[in-house]
Design an enzyme around this catalytic site. Structure first.
Site, PDB file in Angstrom:
ATOM      1  N   ARG A   1      -4.203 -12.750  -7.319  1.00 38.51           N
ATOM      2  CA  ARG A   1      -4.893 -13.259  -8.692  1.00 38.51           C
ATOM      3  C   ARG A   1      -5.481 -14.589  -8.723  1.00 38.51           C
ATOM      4  NH1 ARG A   1      -1.789  -8.855  -8.834  1.00 38.51           N
ATOM      5  NH2 ARG A   1      -2.070  -7.129 -10.366  1.00 38.51           N
TER       6      ARG A   1
ATOM      7  N   ARG B   1      -4.386   5.317   1.974  1.00 43.20           N
ATOM      8  CA  ARG B   1      -3.841   5.369   0.649  1.00 43.20           C
ATOM      9  C   ARG B   1      -4.964   5.742  -0.433  1.00 43.20           C
ATOM     10  NH1 ARG B   1      -0.632   0.077   0.027  1.00 43.20           N
ATOM     11  NH2 ARG B   1      -0.250   0.622  -1.935  1.00 43.20           N
TER      12      ARG B   1
ATOM     13  N   ASP C   1       8.641  -2.161  -6.180  1.00 38.67           N
ATOM     14  CA  ASP C   1       8.593  -2.502  -4.728  1.00 38.67           C
ATOM     15  C   ASP C   1      10.275  -3.012  -4.312  1.00 38.67           C
ATOM     16  OD1 ASP C   1       5.973  -2.401  -4.673  1.00 38.67           O
ATOM     17  OD2 ASP C   1       5.411  -4.602  -5.027  1.00 38.67           O
TER      18      ASP C   1
HETATM   19  C1  S3P Z   1       0.756  -4.910  -7.481  1.00 38.65           C
HETATM   20  C2  S3P Z   1       1.207  -3.779  -8.036  1.00 38.65           C
HETATM   21  C3  S3P Z   1       2.192  -2.792  -7.576  1.00 38.65           C
HETATM   22  C4  S3P Z   1       2.901  -3.115  -6.379  1.00 38.65           C
HETATM   23  C5  S3P Z   1       2.230  -3.876  -5.567  1.00 38.65           C
HETATM   24  C6  S3P Z   1       1.308  -5.106  -5.962  1.00 38.65           C
HETATM   25  C7  S3P Z   1      -0.310  -5.876  -7.813  1.00 38.65           C
HETATM   26  O1  S3P Z   1       1.334  -1.644  -7.226  1.00 38.65           O
HETATM   27  O2  S3P Z   1       3.569  -2.029  -5.698  1.00 38.65           O
HETATM   28  O3  S3P Z   1       2.939  -4.238  -4.299  1.00 38.65           O
HETATM   29  O4  S3P Z   1      -0.041  -7.135  -7.423  1.00 38.65           O
HETATM   30  O5  S3P Z   1      -0.889  -5.572  -8.686  1.00 38.65           O
HETATM   31  P1  S3P Z   1       0.939  -0.512  -8.330  1.00 38.65           P
HETATM   32  O6  S3P Z   1       0.573  -1.386  -9.441  1.00 38.65           O
HETATM   33  O7  S3P Z   1      -0.248   0.418  -7.562  1.00 38.65           O
HETATM   34  O8  S3P Z   1       2.159   0.293  -8.510  1.00 38.65           O
END
Ligand code: S3P
Length: 450
Positions: free
Chosen positions: A44, A141, A336
């Site tokens: 981000r 995915r 995670d």
């Molecule tokens: C993340 C959100 C999660 C997480 C990923 C990182 C992020 O995924 O599993 O490793 O940085 O927004 P989801 O939001 O799809 O669950």
């Protein structure tokens, strides 16, 4: 350093086998650990820095492969990003709305966050055409979770299997605001729509069924966007068009990386570890709550706030664990960490049940199937559920040949399990760890004591 416990065999200059053989007398883990920067915050910071006006300074960026993918995509669209390092990275932003059309395909590598968040920005840049792809895991995915709401906003996107799979082609448009009720609690979905809302005139709202990580909301506000958050309904509204101004971002250590040491410290007898500078944002601390339910001895020390994110040092000492049920609203707050929690459950008395986590099947690998299969190969008792696992603890683990399935979190979870298995474990394709934790093996070597 204990080179005899851990060896790395490099195969054809690419693939790595991680070989772990604890001494017959056992080992313990001792010391202080510095973990790499938070992956979500690193992505981000690079993205908002790239699209803001002026300079953004990033301290503590994760140098893993995933943030490198984000950096190279935004460099290809005109942002200036200094050489990536964990000290200080300077991003010279191009100002909102000015992403340049890249001359080639944008490659998000293994990173779902890069692809999904970036799609919100690309779809909302009128008059520009973009193509995005990723590695074989990312190309399998689901992208429809972000493509569908973007299409509701008027986005034009094409891809394989009903625009569900990358490679994707995007013809940027002026979008219209929507109120999207997401069927899943996903920070990637939420953030994609909020980023699309940055350039969209009016109010764009996302409501999710449970609260997912809120790093985008925090950072967007810091960079100057107008966000309204309704915690009662898990809704966030962004008012566009926004103005973003470069900031200094201090990236805390990644609790998802700390999780390997929390579980290792809890299950390897006579261990005592302090993990420094861990981000403890409550949308990420499900792992601490789950380990507390299991009776793990974890203390939060020196709690503080750094650049808008709560941070603490975590001390873990080994002890007995008991089973628990992990389900419901906690799931997005530890999604995670479930592979490494499954390892903890193998050492807990009783049967641990993990439910409501079907999302695990569409991560970098099918983490339910892979963890069940790999832990069972070691003699554990893991039963797959459609949306989780049932793990009956107490059976000793026996070393064998294992595979990461090129998933970083699987590679590291299996390495921790191998520390408490009898014999020599070989984890194939262990190089996957560098996606989020390039120094994992050297850190492991540094805390082994025997
Ligand atoms: C993340 C959100 C999660 C997480 C990923 C990182 C992020 O995924 O599993 O490793 O940085 O927004 P989801 O939001 O799809 O669950």
């Amino acid at each position: 350093m204990s080179p005899s416990v851990i060896t790395v065999e490099t195969k054809e200059n690419v693939s790595q086998n991680l070989v772990i053989q604890p001494p017959a007398s056992g080992l313990s883990l001792q010391g202080r650990i510095q973990i790499p920067g938070d992956k979500s915050i690193s992505h981000r910071a690079l993205m908002l820095g790239a699209i803001a006006q002026g300079q953004t300074q990033i301290k503590g960026l994760l140098l893993g492969e995933d943030p490198c993918s984000t950096a190279s995509c935004f460099q290809a669209m005109g942002a200036e990003i200094s050489e990536l390092n964990s000290e200080l990275v300077t991003v010279t932003g191009i100002s909102l709305g000015n992403l340049q059309e890249p001359a080639d395909v944008l490659n998000a590598g293994n990173s779902g966050t890069t692809m999904r968040l970036m799609l919100g920005l690309l779809a909302s840049h009128p008059g520009r055409f973009f193509t995005v792809t990723g590695d074989s895991s990312l190309r399998s995915r689901p992208m429809s979770r972000v493509v569908k709401p973007l299409q509701q906003m008027g986005a034009q996107i094409w891809g394989r299997q009903g625009t569900s799979l990358a490679p994707l082609a995007i013809s940027g448009q002026a979008l219209k605001p929507i109120h999207y009720h997401s069927p899943i609690a996903s920070a990637q979905v939420k953030s994609c729509i909020l980023l699309a809302g940055l350039l969209t005139e009016g109010q764009t709202t996302v409501t999710e069924p449970a609260l997912s990580r809120d790093h985008s909301e925090r950072m967007l506000r810091t960079f100057g966007a107008k966000l309204d958050i309704d915690p009662q309904t898990n809704s966030v509204t962004i008012t566009g068009p926004a103005q973003l101004v470069g900031q200094t971002v201090v990236v805390p250590g990644d609790i998802s990386s700390a999780a390997f040491w929390l579980v290792a410290g809890a299950i390897v007898p006579n261990s005592d570890l302090v993990i420094e500078n861990v981000g403890v944002n409550s949308t990420r601390t499900g792992i601490l709550e789950a380990l507390a339910m299991m009776g793990a001895d974890i203390q939060l020390l020196n709690e503080r706030e750094v650049a808008g994110e709560p941070v603490a040092d975590l001390r873990v000492r080994s002890g007995r664990l008991q089973s628990c049920t992990i389900a419901g609203e906690i799931i997005p707050r530890l999604i995670d960490e479930i592979p490494i929690l499954a390892v903890a459950a193998v050492f807990a008395a009783g049967t641990t049940v993990i439910k409501d986590a079907a999302e695990l099947r569409v991560k970098e690998s099918d983490r339910i199937a892979v963890m069940a299969q790999q832990l069972n190969k070691m003699g554990a008792k893991v039963t797959e559920l459609p949306d989780g696992m049932e793990i009956t603890g107490g059976t000793p683990l026996v070393a064998t040949d294992l595979d990461s399935y090129t998933d970083h979190r699987i590679a590291m979870s299996l390495a921790i399990a191998a520390l408490v298995a009898t014999g020599k474990t070989t984890i194939h394709r262990a190089e996957a760890a560098s996606v989020s934790y390039p120094n994992f093996i050297s850190t492991l070597q540094s805390v082994i004591s025997h």
